[in-house]
Write a protein that holds these residues in place. Structure first.
Motif, PDB file in Angstrom:
ATOM      1  N   ILE A  63       2.447   1.784  -3.322  1.00 13.24           N
ATOM      2  CA  ILE A  63       1.509   2.338  -4.292  1.00 13.24           C
ATOM      3  C   ILE A  63       1.367   3.849  -4.110  1.00 13.24           C
ATOM      4  O   ILE A  63       1.205   4.592  -5.058  1.00 13.24           O
ATOM      5  N   ARG A  64       1.458   4.286  -2.834  1.00 10.26           N
ATOM      6  CA  ARG A  64       1.248   5.720  -2.553  1.00 10.26           C
ATOM      7  C   ARG A  64       2.365   6.586  -3.130  1.00 10.26           C
ATOM      8  O   ARG A  64       2.130   7.731  -3.475  1.00 10.26           O
ATOM      9  N   TRP A 112       2.964  12.052  -8.416  1.00 13.51           N
ATOM     10  CA  TRP A 112       2.153  12.632  -9.493  1.00 13.51           C
ATOM     11  C   TRP A 112       1.354  13.834  -8.979  1.00 13.51           C
ATOM     12  O   TRP A 112       1.162  14.808  -9.701  1.00 13.51           O
ATOM     13  N   ARG A 135       0.838  -1.213   0.000  1.00 12.10           N
ATOM     14  CA  ARG A 135       0.000   0.000   0.000  1.00 12.10           C
ATOM     15  C   ARG A 135       0.867   1.254   0.000  1.00 12.10           C
ATOM     16  O   ARG A 135       0.621   2.214  -0.705  1.00 12.10           O
ATOM     17  N   PRO A 179       4.126   6.653  -6.046  1.00 15.40           N
ATOM     18  CA  PRO A 179       3.844   7.280  -7.344  1.00 15.40           C
ATOM     19  C   PRO A 179       2.645   8.226  -7.309  1.00 15.40           C
ATOM     20  O   PRO A 179       2.660   9.256  -8.000  1.00 15.40           O
ATOM     21  N   LEU A 180       1.640   7.915  -6.488  1.00 14.07           N
ATOM     22  CA  LEU A 180       0.483   8.821  -6.407  1.00 14.07           C
ATOM     23  C   LEU A 180       0.890  10.168  -5.832  1.00 14.07           C
ATOM     24  O   LEU A 180       0.462  11.219  -6.323  1.00 14.07           O
ATOM     25  N   ILE A 181       1.730  10.131  -4.801  1.00 18.51           N
ATOM     26  CA  ILE A 181       2.180  11.391  -4.197  1.00 18.51           C
ATOM     27  C   ILE A 181       3.057  12.158  -5.185  1.00 18.51           C
ATOM     28  O   ILE A 181       2.900  13.369  -5.373  1.00 18.51           O
TER      29      ILE A 181
END
Lengths: 280, 297
Positions: free
Chosen positions: A14-15, A21, A11, A17-19
């Motif tokens: 995964i965060r 972006w 988890r 790359p989200l952060i």
């Protein structure tokens, strides 16, 4: 137990790359806002940091010296007139295409909808001469008409799908009570499809407010410039005048109304955009 | 009681005729006369037309810039499809499948560039690429990679590639939403069945998610291709104007240059016909390529 630790790590993985972006999306925008409060000297000395003093001079310069006031007014007229005209034309047509069977109704619907897939740039050359003949070249009302027609296919596409969800029995009983079809359209269909009308109108308004290329072709004199053209003008000037702060301030003028609309109608806009995207 | 036929037709005309007239004048007529113009020599502001047959088309085939503009358009199409679809798919899966609490926050943030004007995006990114002040070169210097810094938009080899990044940046949000909608519609029971059969998350993605969001993937790809072929010239015009030395000209920006800057309206219309032909062929080809029988379980 082991698995849940592994899941927690994944988890977290995964965060990242989200952060990253989120930063890639937000940083340039936030930085543009910060830049609009900087003096030119500060932009050169420290292009990516905070200003020492937050001053509004850039906004004042853009507003009065670079005629952003006029362009905001022009953009506002084009947006409001364009969006209203689109509705006046699209609502009756959508109703007729969705609810009344007649020869050629399928053909007409296909014609409108397939116009969404055709590159209109070919049509802009004759349109340039046509607007000249109508005395609508270099005229913001001419541009508003062109905008309105350009969004007709999308608006008809979305509105027909909204109107199809209205129960037919309502119109039938109104007709039984002696209401004219004009009354049905105005007093029953229009209010009941208000949610779709609002969605389409916001989408169109954002489109018109943001549009650049048709304005570039169909407008010529500076007093008729829309905001997009005025910004483009300041941007090409900035290469020589180095008025970067003024440029950022004018970008802020362009983007703030859209941000406000977006924060109010966030869900509607997202829904409308994806419904429009289905058109492919 | 029953409305007369005449009244019905009057109402129908009221609904349809004004819209159709306006649409004909401002969309259909310009499109067809665009085709017509391509057979004429129309130069300068004089608007004098001279019929030249296929001369403009001969010129088109011999124009050295034209093949480059076509290639540039397809370079943008391919890189955008790959970049946007991979990123949007990753984000959509991450935000729907994994229980991330702040998912709504990401959804709003990532969609944000989609509501920004192409002019604003273009100018913002032109500044990011600015050789002296821009973020890209500052970051490279900060990382000790001074040798890599360059005038990104002024460099013939890098200008076109530099245009891809803002296009992807601005495009992801919409397709993320579209794919999220598709994934949300997949019944949970498919994943349960897959898990019982021992499929790990990666296998679930390939065997369940991907085939079941295929319709959304197909629509997204078609949509990216159409909007790029029909509108890539806007970001080009804002950021480079087709330069340096025609290195970023796409078909649409070349049309703009020929028709509205050099006033060769007839030749511009011929380029417009070429854009139309390429768009239609590409869409037909893609529809054949992406046709795939609906997966049913």
């Amino acid at each position: 137990m082991k698995r849940s630790v592994g899941q927690m790590i994944s988890r977290f993985g995964i965060r990242i790359p989200l952060i990253l972006w989120s930063i890639a999306v937000l940083y340039p925008i936030i930085w543009m806002f910060i830049g609009s409060f900087k003096s030119n000297a500060e932009i050169y000395a420290n292009p990516w940091g905070f200003p020492e003093t937050w001053n509004f001079q850039n906004f004042i310069t853009a507003w009065s010296e670079y005629n952003i006031d006029t362009s905001v007014f022009n953009s506002l007229i084009v947006t409001v007139v364009g969006a209203a005209l689109t509705l006046v034309l699209a609502i009756p047509t959508s109703y007729a295409l969705e609810r009344m069977r007649f020869k050629g109704s399928n053909f007409l619907f296909t014609l409108y909808v397939s116009a969404m897939m055709i590159p209109m740039v070919l049509g802009w050359i004759p349109l340039f001469f046509l607007l000249g003949q109508f005395n609508l070249l270099d005229n913001i009302f001419g541009l508003a008409i062109v905008y309105a027609i350009s969004q007709l296919p999308f608006s008809i596409f979305v509105l027909t799908s909204f109107i199809s969800t209205i129960p037919k029995s309502l119109e039938e009983s109104a007709a039984m009570d002696g209401m004219s079809p004009y009354g049905v359209l105005w007093k029953i269909i229009t209010p009941l499809s208000m949610s779709g009308i609002i969605t389409v109108t916001i989408m169109n308004a954002i489109q018109f407010w943001n549009e650049y290329f048709m304005a570039l072709i169909f407008l010529q004199s500076e007093e008729n410039y829309t905001l997009a053209l005025a910004i483009d003008f300041i941007s090409s000037e900035a290469q020589y005048t180095n008025a970067w702060g003024t440029l950022f301030a004018s970008l802020v003028f362009a983007i703030v109304p859209v941000i406000i609309l977006y924060s109010i109608f966030q869900q509607r806009i997202a829904k409308g955009m994806t419904e429009g995207a289905i058109k492919g | 009681m029953v409305q007369s036929k005449k009244q019905k037709y009057l109402f129908l005309a009221f609904c349809l005729v004004p819209t159709f007239i306006m649409f004909s004048i401002f969309t259909l007529y310009p499109l067809f006369s665009g085709l017509y113009y391509s057979f004429f020599e129309m130069s300068g502001a004089s608007q004098a037309k001279e019929f030249v047959g296929f001369d403009n088309y001969k010129q088109l085939f011999n124009d050295e810039i034209v093949p480059a503009t076509i290639w540039h358009d397809y370079f943008l199409v391919i890189t955008k499809v790959i970049g946007i679809m991979i990123m949007a798919m990753f984000i959509a899966v991450a935000l729907t499948q994994l229980k991330i609490k702040e998912a709504p926050f990401y959804r709003i943030i990532f969609f944000f560039p989609n509501i920004m004007s192409v002019v604003v995006i273009g100018i913002l990114w032109a500044f990011i690429y600015n050789p002296d002040l821009g973020l890209v070169n500052s970051a490279l210097e900060f990382l000790g990679l001074e040798n890599w810094t360059r005038a990104w938009l002024g460099n013939e080899n890098w200008a076109l590639t530099s245009l891809v990044l803002p296009s992807i940046w601005a495009g992801i949000g919409l397709f993320m939403l579209l794919l999220m909608g598709g994934i949300a519609n997949i019944s949970k029971s498919y994943y349960e069945a897959a898990r019982i059969d021992g499929a790990n998350e990666w296998q679930q993605f390939w065997k369940v998610t991907l085939p079941l969001v295929w319709p959304q993937i197909k629509i997204s790809i078609l949509y990216i291709v159409i909007t790029t072929l029909n509108g890539s010239f806007i970001i080009v015009q804002v950021m480079t104007g087709g330069g340096p030395n025609n290195a970023t000209h796409v078909m649409g920006s070349y049309l703009y240059q020929q028709a509205f800057q050099q006033y060769n309206f007839g030749y511009g219309a011929t380029i417009g016909v070429m854009i139309l032909v390429f768009s239609l062929i590409t869409v037909l080809f893609l529809q054949l390529l992406l046709r795939r029988d609906k997966v049913e379980y």
